[in-house]
Design an enzyme around this catalytic site. Structure first.
Site, PDB file in Angstrom:
ATOM      1  N   ARG A 189      81.524  54.813  29.805  1.00  0.00           N
ATOM      2  CA  ARG A 189      82.008  55.805  28.846  1.00  0.00           C
ATOM      3  C   ARG A 189      82.240  55.145  27.477  1.00  0.00           C
ATOM      4  O   ARG A 189      83.042  55.610  26.690  1.00  0.00           O
ATOM      5  CB  ARG A 189      83.281  56.480  29.365  1.00  0.00           C
ATOM      6  CG  ARG A 189      82.990  57.405  30.555  1.00  0.00           C
ATOM      7  CD  ARG A 189      84.176  58.285  30.887  1.00  0.00           C
ATOM      8  NE  ARG A 189      83.955  59.164  32.037  1.00  0.00           N
ATOM      9  CZ  ARG A 189      83.340  60.336  32.001  1.00  0.00           C
ATOM     10  NH1 ARG A 189      82.839  60.750  30.858  1.00  0.00           N
ATOM     11  NH2 ARG A 189      83.195  61.075  33.084  1.00  0.00           N
ATOM     12  N   GLU A 190      81.453  54.120  27.177  1.00  0.00           N
ATOM     13  CA  GLU A 190      81.559  53.425  25.887  1.00  0.00           C
ATOM     14  C   GLU A 190      81.268  54.399  24.739  1.00  0.00           C
ATOM     15  O   GLU A 190      80.252  55.100  24.776  1.00  0.00           O
ATOM     16  CB  GLU A 190      80.542  52.276  25.844  1.00  0.00           C
ATOM     17  CG  GLU A 190      80.372  51.624  24.481  1.00  0.00           C
ATOM     18  CD  GLU A 190      81.630  50.928  23.995  1.00  0.00           C
ATOM     19  OE1 GLU A 190      82.128  50.053  24.723  1.00  0.00           O
ATOM     20  OE2 GLU A 190      82.121  51.309  22.892  1.00  0.00           O
TER      21      GLU A 190
ATOM     22  N   GLY B  53      76.300  63.636  28.786  1.00  0.00           N
ATOM     23  CA  GLY B  53      76.969  64.895  28.508  1.00  0.00           C
ATOM     24  C   GLY B  53      77.350  65.020  27.035  1.00  0.00           C
ATOM     25  O   GLY B  53      76.721  64.429  26.159  1.00  0.00           O
TER      26      GLY B  53
ATOM     27  N   GLY C 264      79.887  63.892  25.178  1.00  0.00           N
ATOM     28  CA  GLY C 264      80.233  62.678  24.418  1.00  0.00           C
ATOM     29  C   GLY C 264      79.000  61.874  24.077  1.00  0.00           C
ATOM     30  O   GLY C 264      78.824  61.394  22.948  1.00  0.00           O
TER      31      GLY C 264
ATOM     32  N   ILE D 222      77.737  67.688  35.720  1.00  0.00           N
ATOM     33  CA  ILE D 222      78.046  68.701  36.740  1.00  0.00           C
ATOM     34  C   ILE D 222      78.837  69.851  36.120  1.00  0.00           C
ATOM     35  O   ILE D 222      78.923  70.932  36.682  1.00  0.00           O
ATOM     36  CB  ILE D 222      78.862  68.101  37.915  1.00  0.00           C
ATOM     37  CG1 ILE D 222      80.244  67.635  37.446  1.00  0.00           C
ATOM     38  CG2 ILE D 222      78.101  67.035  38.662  1.00  0.00           C
ATOM     39  CD1 ILE D 222      81.210  67.357  38.584  1.00  0.00           C
ATOM     40  N   ASP D 223      79.401  69.619  34.909  1.00  0.00           N
ATOM     41  CA  ASP D 223      80.268  70.638  34.283  1.00  0.00           C
ATOM     42  C   ASP D 223      79.480  71.781  33.665  1.00  0.00           C
ATOM     43  O   ASP D 223      80.041  72.842  33.404  1.00  0.00           O
ATOM     44  CB  ASP D 223      81.120  70.004  33.166  1.00  0.00           C
ATOM     45  CG  ASP D 223      81.905  68.801  33.646  1.00  0.00           C
ATOM     46  OD1 ASP D 223      82.302  67.979  32.796  1.00  0.00           O
ATOM     47  OD2 ASP D 223      82.083  68.679  34.866  1.00  0.00           O
TER      48      ASP D 223
ATOM     49  N   ARG E  28      96.345  80.849  56.692  1.00  0.00           N
ATOM     50  CA  ARG E  28      96.906  80.186  55.508  1.00  0.00           C
ATOM     51  C   ARG E  28      96.193  80.639  54.236  1.00  0.00           C
ATOM     52  O   ARG E  28      95.095  81.193  54.285  1.00  0.00           O
ATOM     53  CB  ARG E  28      96.730  78.660  55.609  1.00  0.00           C
ATOM     54  CG  ARG E  28      97.725  77.959  56.513  1.00  0.00           C
ATOM     55  CD  ARG E  28      97.301  76.526  56.734  1.00  0.00           C
ATOM     56  NE  ARG E  28      98.355  75.745  57.370  1.00  0.00           N
ATOM     57  CZ  ARG E  28      98.157  74.552  57.918  1.00  0.00           C
ATOM     58  NH1 ARG E  28      96.939  73.999  57.888  1.00  0.00           N
ATOM     59  NH2 ARG E  28      99.147  73.879  58.476  1.00  0.00           N
TER      60      ARG E  28
HETATM   61  O1  F6P Z   1      82.203  65.254  33.223  1.00  0.00           O
HETATM   62  C1  F6P Z   1      82.090  65.102  34.597  1.00  0.00           C
HETATM   63  C2  F6P Z   1      83.442  64.879  35.208  1.00  0.00           C
HETATM   64  O2  F6P Z   1      83.301  64.753  36.589  1.00  0.00           O
HETATM   65  C3  F6P Z   1      84.443  65.975  34.914  1.00  0.00           C
HETATM   66  O3  F6P Z   1      84.218  67.138  35.680  1.00  0.00           O
HETATM   67  C4  F6P Z   1      85.719  65.259  35.246  1.00  0.00           C
HETATM   68  O4  F6P Z   1      86.846  65.855  34.642  1.00  0.00           O
HETATM   69  C5  F6P Z   1      85.447  63.866  34.656  1.00  0.00           C
HETATM   70  O5  F6P Z   1      84.040  63.684  34.702  1.00  0.00           O
HETATM   71  C6  F6P Z   1      86.105  62.727  35.390  1.00  0.00           C
HETATM   72  O6  F6P Z   1      85.926  61.566  34.574  1.00  0.00           O
HETATM   73  P1  F6P Z   1      85.867  60.098  35.205  1.00  0.00           P
HETATM   74  O7  F6P Z   1      84.590  59.963  35.945  1.00  0.00           O
HETATM   75  O8  F6P Z   1      85.925  59.192  33.984  1.00  0.00           O
HETATM   76  O9  F6P Z   1      87.076  59.969  36.089  1.00  0.00           O
END
Ligand code: F6P
Length: 356
Positions: free
Chosen positions: A87-88, A122, A124, A146-147, A182
């Site tokens: 995530r750099e 994605g 970013g 996946i979002d 439940r």
């Molecule tokens: O963007 C994909 C995702 O899985 C989101 O749905 C989730 O909120 C986020 O990445 C989790 O981030 P990380 O993999 O840095 O924990």
């Protein structure tokens, strides 16, 4: 993984040399996209393909290798990314004195002899890709997550696979909820968007579907669930997006919503947080197709010298849009989306209102 690569083109056809990197959260289909880019580039255009490790971090640290055709075999069905990811965010001023990351990226891009850099990622990632394009690099973006929240494209690969995984999980909750009479609350990923929760909630037969885009009223949710109990419905399934509103101190949306429900209805309630399972494993057939189409289209753009663009899926067609128009925007579920309207027509509670 650093390999010295001769900067002069060593390909008799003088094909272009393209770099590929994968950044941000991983998802099923990334390797199918890498394969789509690589095989189209090598087979149809005589290009050379360089695989860069760990997203933009690999560009900063000059960590890469030549992606030959044999390296692309067998990865279509492979989950995750063979290049690794990070995530750099090279343009993010994190206050640390240190090397000028964008400057290093431009230096290494040049030293590698790249004609273009393909950034698979994605929101970013596409934002960073747009900034690098503004700095003069030839960039093509390929959206993945996946979002399904990347602006400009109807779908991203990763999404269909996650919907399948989440739906299968919800299917399994029905039997245990019925056995114990439940309420089961399941939390799905999606960051700030509700796409994954909406689609899997509908596909999985959710009775209550809570999205960040709609918000929810605890009284309405509890009244709806009590009404189900009065009608002798043996159990209920509540599907919650991780991005719904909750107090900051709460550990998870599922925990908060479940406690709200159990307190308000006195019905035994349990939670499942599906988490990273939604990002794992082999891509669905549809994601393999979408990723392949995206990868191959990216190379068509490169062959035509059309840089600074992101590949998109619009009305079932593969095309592209300017990276400038993508950065910093999100694709969120419109409150009047047709699937929301259909959910209401089936008396599924969307948390914001319901006619009892
Ligand atoms: O963007 C994909 C995702 O899985 C989101 O749905 C989730 O909120 C986020 O990445 C989790 O981030 P990380 O993999 O840095 O924990």
């Amino acid at each position: 993984m650093h390999r010295h690569i001769n900067a002069s083109k060593n390909n008799s056809k003088m094909g272009k040399r393209i770099g590929i990197l994968t950044a941000g959260g991983d998802c099923p289909g990334i390797n199918a996209a890498i394969r789509g880019v690589g095989k189209t580039a090598i087979v149809s255009h005589g290009m050379e393909v360089i695989g860069i490790s760990s997203g933009f971090s690999g560009l900063i640290h000059n960590d890469f290798e030549l992606l030959t055709e044999d390296k692309l075999s067998g990865i279509l069905t492979l989950g995750g990314t063979v290049l690794g990811t990070s995530r750099e965010k090279p343009f993010k001023k994190n206050g640390m004195p240190g090397a000028d990351k964008p400057k290093l990226i431009k230096k290494h891009y040049k030293e590698m002899g790249l004609d273009c850099l393909v950034c698979i990622g994605g929101n970013g990632t596409q934002k960073t890709a747009a900034l690098l394009a503004e700095e003069g690099l030839n960039i093509i973006g390929i959206p993945k997550t996946i979002d399904n929240d990347v602006y400009g494209t109807d779908f991203t690969f990763g999404f269909d696979s996650a919907v399948t995984i989440a739906t299968e999980a919800i299917d399994r909750l029905h039997t245990t909820a019925n056995s114990h009479k439940r309420i089961m609350v399941i939390e799905l990923m999606g960051h700030h968007a509700g796409w994954l929760t909406l689609y899997a909630g509908m596909a999985g037969g959710g009775d209550v579907i809570l999205l960040p885009e709609l918000g929810y009223d605890p009284k309405i949710v509890n009244r709806y669930l009590l009404d189900r109990a009065y009608k002798k419905k043996p159990y209920s399934i509540v599907v919650v997006a991780e991005g719904v509103e909750k107090p900051k101190e709460e550990s998870s949306a599922a925990a908060y919503v479940a406690r709200m429900i159990e307190t308000g209805t006195r019905i035994e309630t349990r939670t499942t947080i599906l988490g990273y399972v939604q990002r794992g494993g082999s891509p669905s057939p549809m994601d393999r197709i979408l990723a392949t189409r995206f990868g191959s289209h990216a190379v068509d753009l490169i062959a035509d010298g059309k840089y600074g663009r992101m590949v998109i899926n619009k009305n079932g067609q593969t095309s592209s849009m300017s990276l400038k128009d993508v950065g910093g925007k999100l694709s969120l579920v419109p409150p009047k989306h047709s699937l929301i309207n259909k959910a209401r027509a089936l008396d599924i509670c969307m948390g914001d209102r319901c006619e009892l």
